[in-house]
Design a protein around this motif. Structure first.
Motif, PDB file in Angstrom:
ATOM      1  N   GLU A  74      -2.121   3.638  -1.018  1.00  0.00           N
ATOM      2  CA  GLU A  74      -3.015   3.939   0.108  1.00  0.00           C
ATOM      3  C   GLU A  74      -3.565   5.365   0.044  1.00  0.00           C
ATOM      4  O   GLU A  74      -4.621   5.635   0.595  1.00  0.00           O
ATOM      5  N   LYS A 133     -10.122   2.738   9.438  1.00  0.00           N
ATOM      6  CA  LYS A 133      -8.707   2.478   9.149  1.00  0.00           C
ATOM      7  C   LYS A 133      -7.770   3.371   9.960  1.00  0.00           C
ATOM      8  O   LYS A 133      -6.546   3.218   9.888  1.00  0.00           O
ATOM      9  N   GLN A 168       0.811  -1.215   0.000  1.00  0.00           N
ATOM     10  CA  GLN A 168       0.000   0.000   0.000  1.00  0.00           C
ATOM     11  C   GLN A 168       0.846   1.267   0.000  1.00  0.00           C
ATOM     12  O   GLN A 168       0.420   2.297  -0.484  1.00  0.00           O
ATOM     13  N   SER A 169       2.049   1.177   0.565  1.00  0.00           N
ATOM     14  CA  SER A 169       2.874   2.377   0.657  1.00  0.00           C
ATOM     15  C   SER A 169       3.730   2.591  -0.595  1.00  0.00           C
ATOM     16  O   SER A 169       4.405   3.601  -0.715  1.00  0.00           O
ATOM     17  N   GLN A 207     -10.868   5.525   2.026  1.00  0.00           N
ATOM     18  CA  GLN A 207     -10.366   6.039   3.315  1.00  0.00           C
ATOM     19  C   GLN A 207     -11.426   5.834   4.405  1.00  0.00           C
ATOM     20  O   GLN A 207     -11.948   6.799   4.963  1.00  0.00           O
ATOM     21  N   SER A 257       1.263   0.891   7.443  1.00  0.00           N
ATOM     22  CA  SER A 257       1.135   2.009   6.503  1.00  0.00           C
ATOM     23  C   SER A 257       2.524   2.594   6.227  1.00  0.00           C
ATOM     24  O   SER A 257       3.464   2.377   6.987  1.00  0.00           O
ATOM     25  N   PRO A 298      -2.774   5.776  11.098  1.00  0.00           N
ATOM     26  CA  PRO A 298      -3.222   4.495  10.539  1.00  0.00           C
ATOM     27  C   PRO A 298      -3.188   3.390  11.589  1.00  0.00           C
ATOM     28  O   PRO A 298      -2.247   3.310  12.383  1.00  0.00           O
TER      29      PRO A 298
END
Lengths: 408, 259
Positions: free
Chosen positions: B135, B144, B123-124, B140, B171, B167
């Motif tokens: 992400e 989360k 995701q990063s 959103q 994350s 987060p």
């Protein structure tokens, strides 16, 4: 047949504004280590082109995907291959019916793919990633929530493409037309093959299973015919296969096993003059992918796969496949920059036969929105111990290649 | 005297805890209010463009088209098709985002004719070589993050709440500071802090358009300008077309629809 379906599909597609088309033209250059044989070509220059077009209107879909490779000064190796050339339609929202040539991907693994046996392969390419040839199919897919049940009928088995005598991917032996062997005495690749396949996803787990009856073109016997010419013998086989895949955080784990039960175990004359016959066996593979994310957006992936042939002796395994008990370890680094720079380093390691390795390094980078290049180096480290076996056959096949790709 | 000191310290601590609890509650309340205001959009069909600008000002363009399906009581489903650069043309990414567990993601690779499950841990990582990460562009959901209300502030002409959100799951960020418009109930600016808690990127939202879905009004930014403070690179995400309230069939968000 291919030409007929091509004409039927391409003519209407030309006038259809909604069709999605993409493709590529690549200039490929490869230099092999000198094998001290004048009959083979150590330098390979070719032009590869691929077209992929799809037209979808409501529930009807036409797909055409084909590639061609033309070699400089070696017309015997030129090929045109139809991968997908089919029409499909959806009935009542949950049933899809289709007919034509199709590529199937029935394995979740990257390199060792025991369940991926439907299509014939172009064997005149790199040993770990043979290109597939479309299989003539009639099929019905029944869709379920997160799953699918499929029934296939394959009226004709496609011939694999064998390396020519001059090719560095083969044994420098000309191969004649194949012989198809089943218990009913068929001698043609027009036959009644079929399969049933079930897939289901449950959260982070994907399950798949199939039973398949067809001519086995992945594991075959290279033998002699009545005129003592070298021919491949393809035997009819019942295959049953199951596979699982699980995703958890950075890990993706995979397992697959396929059992092969040959219908006719007739003896044939092998290439070395001994009588041989197919024997039932299983192929199991495990896979692990581990993803890494670094600061500034780059990513890395560790891939480890293992394959083993089960149910036969060490000698029989060695005849069946180069990858009879092998480990593949690969690390790929993706810079995630605007040019899509990627570097990949991998090695095949034979765990059964000593000192058998294949090391592969690949670097790719975009030049622009439409151009990309790829540099690939392959090193076989498998010195011949007694009689050439497994990867030893390719020991002097180190190569360095470069391709320049134009996408459209 | 000693007892008095202890009492003062205890009262101070209590008021700090109480303030912290109140700011967290207020933060969550605002985040939930913003989510509720932007829910019930049903679905979206769009074509988007991303302009990537390197530290020397050179620009590269990426193009995509996408569909989103709102899912009740869970994260949204989205399908993105890459159109440019041409070597990834036809690549599709299907995401089933979830509120309580990791997202499910599949990638269709046209060169291999294959649908591949991908782990949702990346995701990063950068989205198509841009300054946006996966992400940043994913859904959103309130669940989360944990929230902390910081202050009210005027940003340009807009009155905003300033929230800090952290987060809950893995994350690329340690925290984000979000300026949310009180009028439009949508973010105007986000500051992203890296894992070492240093300011990494700033996203500025603009070109707002009002949409009306079943008489409910909501705003969407049609431009996000992301600046990487550390590398000096920039990316601009533009919605060229956007049809909010378009409901795609749930069949279009199945794995089989990728081929």
């Amino acid at each position: 047949m291919v030409k007929l379906i091509f004409i039927i599909l391409v003519i209407p597609l030309n006038g259809m504004a909604e069709s999605f088309t993409q493709g590529q033209i690549s200039f490929e250059y490869r230099r092999f280590e000198d094998d001290m044989t004048s009959e083979t070509h150590d330098e390979q220059i070719s032009v590869f082109s691929r077209i992929d077009t799809k037209y979808q209107q409501a529930k009807n879909k036409f797909v055409l995907r084909a590639y061609a490779r033309v070699h400089s000064g070696k017309s015997g190796q030129d090929i045109v291959v139809a991968e997908d050339l089919y029409y499909s339609t959806e009935v009542k929202d949950f049933i899809e019916l289709g007919a034509g040539y199709k590529i199937y991907n029935w394995s979740n693994l990257e390199v060792f793919r025991p369940a991926d046996t439907v299509n014939s392969k172009n064997l005149d390419t790199d040993i770990e990633k043979f290109e597939k040839i479309g299989e003539l199919s009639l099929y019905a897919n029944m869709f379920m929530p997160n799953g699918q049940l499929s029934i296939y009928f394959f009226p004709k088995s496609a011939d694999p493409l064998f390396p020519t005598k001059e090719s560095r991917f083969g044994l420098n032996i000309p191969v004649e037309d194949p012989i198809w062997v089943d218990k009913d005495g068929h001698t043609s690749n027009w036959n009644n093959s079929g399969a049933i396949r079930f897939t289901q996803s449950l959260g982070a787990v994907d399950f798949q299973a199939h039973i398949l009856n067809h001519y086995d073109r992945d594991y075959f016997i290279l033998g002699l015919n009545d005129e003592l010419a070298v021919v491949p013998y393809f035997f009819r086989v019942n295959e049953s296969s199951v596979g699982l895949q699980h995703s958890a955080d950075q890990y993706l784990t995979k397992f697959e096993v396929t059992h092969k039960n040959y219908q006719d175990e007739s003896e044939v004359l092998s290439i070395v003059g001994t009588a041989v016959k197919p024997k039932d066996f299983s192929v199991a593979a495990l896979g692990l992918e581990y993803d890494q994310s670094f600061d500034h957006g780059s990513t890395g992936k560790i891939l480890i796969e293992y394959q083993r042939i089960l149910g036969v002796s060490l000698y029989e395994r060695s005849i069946l496949s180069v990858f009879q008990n092998d480990l593949f370890v690969n690390y790929s680094y993706n810079l995630n920059d605007t040019m899509g720079t990627q570097l990949s380093l991998g090695s095949f390691i034979d765990l059964e036969r000593s000192h058998e390795f294949l090391h592969i390094a690949t670097y790719t980078r975009r030049l622009s929105n439409t151009w990309k290049y790829n540099i690939n180096m392959r090193l076989f480290d498998a010195p011949i111990k007694s009689s050439p076996d497994g990867m030893e056959i390719l020991n002097q096949s180190d190569s360095l290649s470069f391709s320049l790709d134009r996408f459209f | 005297m000693c007892n008095k000191k202890i009492l003062i310290i205890m009262m101070s601590l209590f008021s700090l805890v109480s303030y912290s609890k109140n700011s967290q509650e207020k933060g969550l309340e605002i985040a939930t209010k913003v989510q509720d205001a932007n829910n019930q959009f049903l679905g979206e069909i769009n074509t988007t463009k991303m302009i990537l600008i390197d530290a020397y000002g050179a620009q590269t363009v990426r193009k995509m088209k996408g569909k989103i399906l709102e899912v009740e009581n869970d994260g949204d489903k989205s399908l993105s098709t890459f159109l440019e650069p041409l070597d990834v043309k036809g690549t599709k990414m299907l995401t089933w985002s979830h509120k309580q567990k990791n997202d499910d993601q599949w990638l269709y690779l046209p060169s291999l004719r294959r649908v591949k499950r991908i782990s949702s841990s990346g995701q990063s990582s950068s989205f198509m070589g841009s300054e946006f990460s996966f992400e940043d562009l994913g859904s959103q959901e309130v669940e989360k993050f944990t929230y902390n209300y910081l202050k009210d502030e005027t940003l340009g002409d807009s009155l905003t709440w300033v929230l800090e959100r952290t987060p809950i799951r893995k994350s690329g960020y340690s925290k984000q500071i979000v300026w949310t418009s009180k009028k439009m109930l949508t973010p105007l600016k986000i500051e992203y802090f890296d894992r070492r808690e240093k300011l990494l990127k700033t996203a500025v939202f603009s070109d707002f358009k009002e949409y009306s879905i079943k008489k409910k009004k909501m705003f969407r930014a049609n431009k996000i300008h992301m600046k990487n403070i550390q590398t000096k690179k920039e990316s601009i995400f533009l919605w060229e077309t956007r049809s909010l309230g378009s409901v795609s069939s749930s069949r279009e968000f199945m794995k089989r629809s990728l081929k």
